[in-house]
Design a protein around this motif. Structure first.
Motif, PDB file in Angstrom:
ATOM      1  N   ALA A   1       0.838  -1.201   0.000  1.00 15.74           N
ATOM      2  CA  ALA A   1       0.000   0.000   0.000  1.00 15.74           C
ATOM      3  C   ALA A   1       0.878   1.258   0.000  1.00 15.74           C
ATOM      4  O   ALA A   1       1.981   1.256   0.560  1.00 15.74           O
ATOM      5  CB  ALA A   1      -0.909   0.007   1.219  1.00 15.74           C
ATOM      6  N   PRO A   2       0.409   2.340  -0.611  1.00 12.69           N
ATOM      7  CA  PRO A   2       1.137   3.610  -0.518  1.00 12.69           C
ATOM      8  C   PRO A   2       1.187   4.105   0.920  1.00 12.69           C
ATOM      9  O   PRO A   2       0.234   3.937   1.686  1.00 12.69           O
ATOM     10  CB  PRO A   2       0.307   4.556  -1.394  1.00 12.69           C
ATOM     11  CG  PRO A   2      -0.542   3.674  -2.246  1.00 12.69           C
ATOM     12  CD  PRO A   2      -0.804   2.449  -1.433  1.00 12.69           C
ATOM     13  N   SER A   3       2.315   4.703   1.284  1.00 15.37           N
ATOM     14  CA  SER A   3       2.486   5.250   2.627  1.00 15.37           C
ATOM     15  C   SER A   3       3.154   6.619   2.503  1.00 15.37           C
ATOM     16  O   SER A   3       4.237   6.729   1.925  1.00 15.37           O
ATOM     17  CB  SER A   3       3.352   4.319   3.474  1.00 15.37           C
ATOM     18  OG  SER A   3       3.637   4.895   4.731  1.00 15.37           O
ATOM     19  N   VAL A   4       2.500   7.645   3.012  1.00  9.44           N
ATOM     20  CA  VAL A   4       2.984   9.022   2.918  1.00  9.44           C
ATOM     21  C   VAL A   4       3.339   9.522   4.313  1.00  9.44           C
ATOM     22  O   VAL A   4       2.606   9.285   5.269  1.00  9.44           O
ATOM     23  CB  VAL A   4       1.913   9.932   2.286  1.00  9.44           C
ATOM     24  CG1 VAL A   4       2.341  11.396   2.346  1.00  9.44           C
ATOM     25  CG2 VAL A   4       1.658   9.528   0.837  1.00  9.44           C
ATOM     26  N   GLN A   5       4.473  10.202   4.426  1.00  9.54           N
ATOM     27  CA  GLN A   5       4.854  10.862   5.680  1.00  9.54           C
ATOM     28  C   GLN A   5       4.465  12.335   5.571  1.00  9.54           C
ATOM     29  O   GLN A   5       5.079  13.087   4.817  1.00  9.54           O
ATOM     30  CB  GLN A   5       6.351  10.718   5.929  1.00  9.54           C
ATOM     31  CG  GLN A   5       6.798   9.293   6.212  1.00  9.54           C
ATOM     32  CD  GLN A   5       8.300   9.208   6.394  1.00  9.54           C
ATOM     33  OE1 GLN A   5       9.062   9.320   5.426  1.00  9.54           O
ATOM     34  NE2 GLN A   5       8.732   9.003   7.617  1.00  9.54           N
ATOM     35  N   ASP A   6       3.454  12.726   6.318  1.00  8.50           N
ATOM     36  CA  ASP A   6       2.938  14.085   6.177  1.00  8.50           C
ATOM     37  C   ASP A   6       3.808  15.140   6.850  1.00  8.50           C
ATOM     38  O   ASP A   6       3.502  16.331   6.751  1.00  8.50           O
ATOM     39  CB  ASP A   6       1.513  14.161   6.724  1.00  8.50           C
ATOM     40  CG  ASP A   6       0.497  13.546   5.766  1.00  8.50           C
ATOM     41  OD1 ASP A   6       0.704  13.660   4.540  1.00  8.50           O
ATOM     42  OD2 ASP A   6      -0.473  12.942   6.241  1.00  8.50           O
ATOM     43  N   ASP A   7       4.885  14.718   7.532  1.00  9.35           N
ATOM     44  CA  ASP A   7       5.756  15.708   8.175  1.00  9.35           C
ATOM     45  C   ASP A   7       7.092  15.858   7.452  1.00  9.35           C
ATOM     46  O   ASP A   7       7.972  16.558   7.948  1.00  9.35           O
ATOM     47  CB  ASP A   7       5.993  15.359   9.642  1.00  9.35           C
ATOM     48  CG  ASP A   7       6.776  14.060   9.813  1.00  9.35           C
ATOM     49  OD1 ASP A   7       6.869  13.280   8.835  1.00  9.35           O
ATOM     50  OD2 ASP A   7       7.298  13.829  10.918  1.00  9.35           O
ATOM     51  N   ARG A   8       7.250  15.226   6.283  1.00  7.63           N
ATOM     52  CA  ARG A   8       8.527  15.353   5.563  1.00  7.63           C
ATOM     53  C   ARG A   8       8.374  14.933   4.112  1.00  7.63           C
ATOM     54  O   ARG A   8       7.525  14.112   3.782  1.00  7.63           O
ATOM     55  CB  ARG A   8       9.606  14.516   6.237  1.00  7.63           C
ATOM     56  CG  ARG A   8       9.412  13.021   6.164  1.00  7.63           C
ATOM     57  CD  ARG A   8      10.335  12.296   7.115  1.00  7.63           C
ATOM     58  NE  ARG A   8       9.968  12.554   8.500  1.00  7.63           N
ATOM     59  CZ  ARG A   8      10.760  12.345   9.542  1.00  7.63           C
ATOM     60  NH1 ARG A   8      11.970  11.855   9.368  1.00  7.63           N
ATOM     61  NH2 ARG A   8      10.355  12.603  10.787  1.00  7.63           N
ATOM     62  N   PHE A   9       9.218  15.507   3.267  1.00  9.13           N
ATOM     63  CA  PHE A   9       9.257  15.122   1.858  1.00  9.13           C
ATOM     64  C   PHE A   9      10.574  15.602   1.259  1.00  9.13           C
ATOM     65  O   PHE A   9      11.272  16.455   1.830  1.00  9.13           O
ATOM     66  CB  PHE A   9       8.072  15.699   1.078  1.00  9.13           C
ATOM     67  CG  PHE A   9       8.073  17.206   0.960  1.00  9.13           C
ATOM     68  CD1 PHE A   9       8.674  17.843  -0.111  1.00  9.13           C
ATOM     69  CD2 PHE A   9       7.461  17.984   1.935  1.00  9.13           C
ATOM     70  CE1 PHE A   9       8.674  19.227  -0.222  1.00  9.13           C
ATOM     71  CE2 PHE A   9       7.458  19.372   1.849  1.00  9.13           C
ATOM     72  CZ  PHE A   9       8.069  19.993   0.761  1.00  9.13           C
ATOM     73  N   THR A  10      10.916  15.037   0.118  1.00  4.89           N
ATOM     74  CA  THR A  10      12.093  15.456  -0.639  1.00  4.89           C
ATOM     75  C   THR A  10      11.642  15.872  -2.027  1.00  4.89           C
ATOM     76  O   THR A  10      10.913  15.128  -2.696  1.00  4.89           O
ATOM     77  CB  THR A  10      13.124  14.323  -0.746  1.00  4.89           C
ATOM     78  OG1 THR A  10      13.593  13.991   0.555  1.00  4.89           O
ATOM     79  CG2 THR A  10      14.319  14.738  -1.603  1.00  4.89           C
ATOM     80  N   ALA A  11      12.055  17.046  -2.443  1.00  8.39           N
ATOM     81  CA  ALA A  11      11.718  17.566  -3.767  1.00  8.39           C
ATOM     82  C   ALA A  11      12.958  17.535  -4.651  1.00  8.39           C
ATOM     83  O   ALA A  11      14.057  17.876  -4.204  1.00  8.39           O
ATOM     84  CB  ALA A  11      11.196  19.000  -3.647  1.00  8.39           C
ATOM     85  N   VAL A  12      12.781  17.125  -5.886  1.00 14.80           N
ATOM     86  CA  VAL A  12      13.859  17.113  -6.870  1.00 14.80           C
ATOM     87  C   VAL A  12      13.539  18.170  -7.915  1.00 14.80           C
ATOM     88  O   VAL A  12      12.473  18.141  -8.545  1.00 14.80           O
ATOM     89  CB  VAL A  12      14.016  15.732  -7.523  1.00 14.80           C
ATOM     90  CG1 VAL A  12      15.171  15.753  -8.531  1.00 14.80           C
ATOM     91  CG2 VAL A  12      14.259  14.668  -6.454  1.00 14.80           C
ATOM     92  N   LEU A  13      14.465  19.106  -8.094  1.00 12.92           N
ATOM     93  CA  LEU A  13      14.281  20.223  -9.017  1.00 12.92           C
ATOM     94  C   LEU A  13      15.236  20.098 -10.190  1.00 12.92           C
ATOM     95  O   LEU A  13      16.355  19.591 -10.043  1.00 12.92           O
ATOM     96  CB  LEU A  13      14.532  21.552  -8.300  1.00 12.92           C
ATOM     97  CG  LEU A  13      13.837  21.752  -6.948  1.00 12.92           C
ATOM     98  CD1 LEU A  13      14.273  23.064  -6.326  1.00 12.92           C
ATOM     99  CD2 LEU A  13      12.329  21.707  -7.114  1.00 12.92           C
ATOM    100  N   ALA A  14      14.811  20.573 -11.348  1.00 14.33           N
ATOM    101  CA  ALA A  14      15.697  20.553 -12.508  1.00 14.33           C
ATOM    102  C   ALA A  14      16.739  21.664 -12.428  1.00 14.33           C
ATOM    103  O   ALA A  14      17.810  21.567 -13.024  1.00 14.33           O
ATOM    104  CB  ALA A  14      14.879  20.676 -13.793  1.00 14.33           C
TER     105      ALA A  14
END
Length: 262
Positions: free
Chosen positions: A125-138
């Motif tokens: 199942a998908p699992s999301v951490q609502d207190d953190r994320f990583t963004a990848v930018l060009a």
């Protein structure tokens, strides 16, 4: 399958080893009947995949005590919790098994009966951490961009700060620093931790940040024109899906939450 009896520490250890000591498995249920019998249902993975939609093969096994001498179980039980391992051995009155589920589960008895109940297939199942994320930018963004963009969205000054410290000029901390509202410096020790990684990946972790600041950081990131993907939990979002998730809280199909290379 029929049950077989385990009456020695050696036999118990052999059975636990056969089950991989249920490392990263689950304590799915603990049942009691009026006669006193206690049965614990464990799950361990024969095939495991971490990404949304991965195929899982799970062996479901029962360990039961017809005449338990002691039983401690967590209330409530969290069947989705991943176990570190199940331990077992000898006691003065026979045998024991124990694990952290979370909360202690421990069962003692003169002997156990074990059996394999079934083998089932599932999907991760998908699992999301609502207190953190990583963004990848060009395209790389300097530290000044983040304080300016988040502050403009909130209509209030936003600054960089070290843990527990005051405002700092942008760019002094090569590994990362906290974003925080200037007005909240005296009442908080952190903010939104912002860390740099290899390439153009940037991580954001909410730590003593108010809801408005966290909303603004996520909104600014989602609006960056050259955002390529967002990673959180076991999910990798495409930019449009990330925007949709922030707006509605609804996840896209599992197939769109896997890295593009898969």
């Amino acid at each position: 399958m029929s049950a077989h009896r385990i009456a020695t520490p050696e036999a118990l250890d052999a059975w636990l080893a056969e089950c991989g000591h249920f490392v990263d498995g689950h304590l799915a249920a603990v049942g009691r009947v009026p006669s006193g019998r206690v049965a614990a249902r464990f799950e361990h993975y024969l095939r495991h995949g971490p990404l949304p939609g991965d195929r899982l093969v799970v062996a479901v096994r029962e360990l039961a005590a017809a005449a338990p001498t002691a039983c401690t179980e967590p209330v409530p039980l969290y069947p989705a919790h991943f176990l570190e391992e199940v331990e077992g051995g000898a006691t003065a009155g026979g045998l024991f098994v124990e694990t952290w589920a979370p909360g202690t589960f421990r069962l003692e008895a003169p002997a156990f009966q074990v059996r394999e109940l079934s083998t089932v297939e599932r999907r991760t199942a998908p699992s999301v951490q609502d207190d953190r994320f990583t963004a990848v930018l060009a395209t790389e963004r300097d530290d000044g961009f983040w304080v300016d963009a988040v502050g403009a969205l909130l209509g209030a000054p936003v600054v960089w700060r070290a843990l527990g410290g005051g405002a700092r000029p942008a760019g002094l901390d090569p590994d990362g620093c906290f974003l925080q509202l200037a007005a909240d410096l005296d009442t908080t020790s952190g903010g939104v931790w912002h860390a740099r990684h290899v390439g153009r990946a940037r991580s954001f972790h909410r730590s003593s940040a108010g809801a408005d600041l966290w909303w603004a950081v996520r909104t600014v990131v989602s609006g960056v024109r050259d955002l390529t993907e967002v990673r959180t939990g076991n999910c990798t979002f495409r930019p449009a899906d990330w925007l949709g998730y922030l707006a509605t809280g609804v996840l896209p199909p599992a197939g769109r939450l896997r890295p593009v290379a898969y």
